[in-house]
Enzyme design. Sequence first.
Site, PDB file in Angstrom:
ATOM      1  N   CYS A  88       5.434  -4.878  -3.926  1.00 27.62           N
ATOM      2  CA  CYS A  88       6.843  -4.689  -4.274  1.00 27.62           C
ATOM      3  C   CYS A  88       7.401  -5.789  -5.167  1.00 27.62           C
ATOM      4  O   CYS A  88       8.494  -5.659  -5.702  1.00 27.62           O
ATOM      5  CB  CYS A  88       7.673  -4.578  -3.000  1.00 27.62           C
ATOM      6  SG  CYS A  88       7.008  -3.366  -1.830  1.00 27.62           S
ATOM      7  N   HIS A 110      14.369  -5.951  -4.348  1.00 24.05           N
ATOM      8  CA  HIS A 110      13.494  -4.817  -4.068  1.00 24.05           C
ATOM      9  C   HIS A 110      14.199  -3.894  -3.076  1.00 24.05           C
ATOM     10  O   HIS A 110      14.703  -4.345  -2.041  1.00 24.05           O
ATOM     11  CB  HIS A 110      12.175  -5.326  -3.485  1.00 24.05           C
ATOM     12  CG  HIS A 110      11.383  -4.283  -2.786  1.00 24.05           C
ATOM     13  ND1 HIS A 110      11.061  -3.073  -3.354  1.00 24.05           N
ATOM     14  CD2 HIS A 110      10.839  -4.267  -1.527  1.00 24.05           C
ATOM     15  CE1 HIS A 110      10.372  -2.363  -2.495  1.00 24.05           C
ATOM     16  NE2 HIS A 110      10.216  -3.062  -1.372  1.00 24.05           N
ATOM     17  N   ASN A 152      11.619   3.831  -0.868  1.00 22.54           N
ATOM     18  CA  ASN A 152      10.940   2.600  -1.262  1.00 22.54           C
ATOM     19  C   ASN A 152       9.806   2.976  -2.210  1.00 22.54           C
ATOM     20  O   ASN A 152       8.803   3.555  -1.795  1.00 22.54           O
ATOM     21  CB  ASN A 152      10.395   1.889  -0.019  1.00 22.54           C
ATOM     22  CG  ASN A 152       9.672   0.590  -0.333  1.00 22.54           C
ATOM     23  OD1 ASN A 152       9.298   0.333  -1.466  1.00 22.54           O
ATOM     24  ND2 ASN A 152       9.457  -0.227   0.685  1.00 22.54           N
TER      25      ASN A 152
END
Length: 326
Positions: free
Chosen positions: A114, A251, A281
């Site tokens: 990420c 993120h 996500n």
Amino acid sequence: MQSFAKITAQGTYVPEKVMDNNDFEKIVETSDEWIQQRTGIIERRIADENEYTSDLSYKAVLDLQEKYQVDLTDVDMIINATLTPDYKTPSVASYVQAQLGLKNAGAIDINAACAGFTYGLNLANGLITSGQNKKILVIGSETLSKITDYNDRSTCILFGDGAGAFLVEYDKEEMSFIASNAGSDGLKGHNLYCTELSEEMFSDDLENHGYIVQNGRGVYKWAVGNVPNIIHEVLNQSNYSIEDLNWFVPHSANARMIESICEKANIETDKALKSLKYYGNTSSATIPLSIDLAIKEGKIKKDDLILLVGFGGGLAYASTFIRWTI
């Protein structure tokens, strides 16, 4: 003569298929209300069976090209951040290079999960300011649905697929990049992993081979405890403070996590740009997707000061503090 690196264009792509929270009620014991309350996610996009990370990357670059009418024929490097490459080799970046017909472009993939996109931007900045390259495509792209265990109630609700791309160019006068930092806490890597060749570290969990495995509490605790310090560390390298920030782009892992980070870092929550509500996500793609959404909503303006902070598997992190130059 000093070389500056300037962000000149951006683009994104998400697959057409939508998987909303109600769909998960048919798969695992959960509900739309439960998912929204704990994550802030309503839906996510899912790649088709024959749609892979390189396809998403390529389409994000096409979107960039169409929106800004930029010439890409002289791109001399492609950096693709991903943890879900089509193959171990050749790289996703090499596929993108081939699809775009960029015969003189180098091509590499980087995997910082990420944090990948911010690592990629910082790498592009370094390559350009050193004089090695002049025009670089930085892409963050994932098809996480292909490594998600849809029997795992705690993780399957989180992940989606998507891609985002920035064009970073040499400029004699104007620069985008102000400050950056990066690091990793590898001792906590067991909190978020996806097994492949080596089983040694995670030998007690072999049934999850090939799938994302996450200790949500462990990652949450690490992020809330460390990201505020990362934010202050990078700002201390500049002449700016928290109050000077126009936008904060973390993120997009979890809305509750972002709220806690903002509270501890003294950042107003309405300055935090997110993409998780409708995309979930998407790992290395969350930050460029968040920026694209904010541009479409008319939020980001030229010369805005924006702090990007990626964090995830590793546990790795990278931040870059930029002035928006588009």
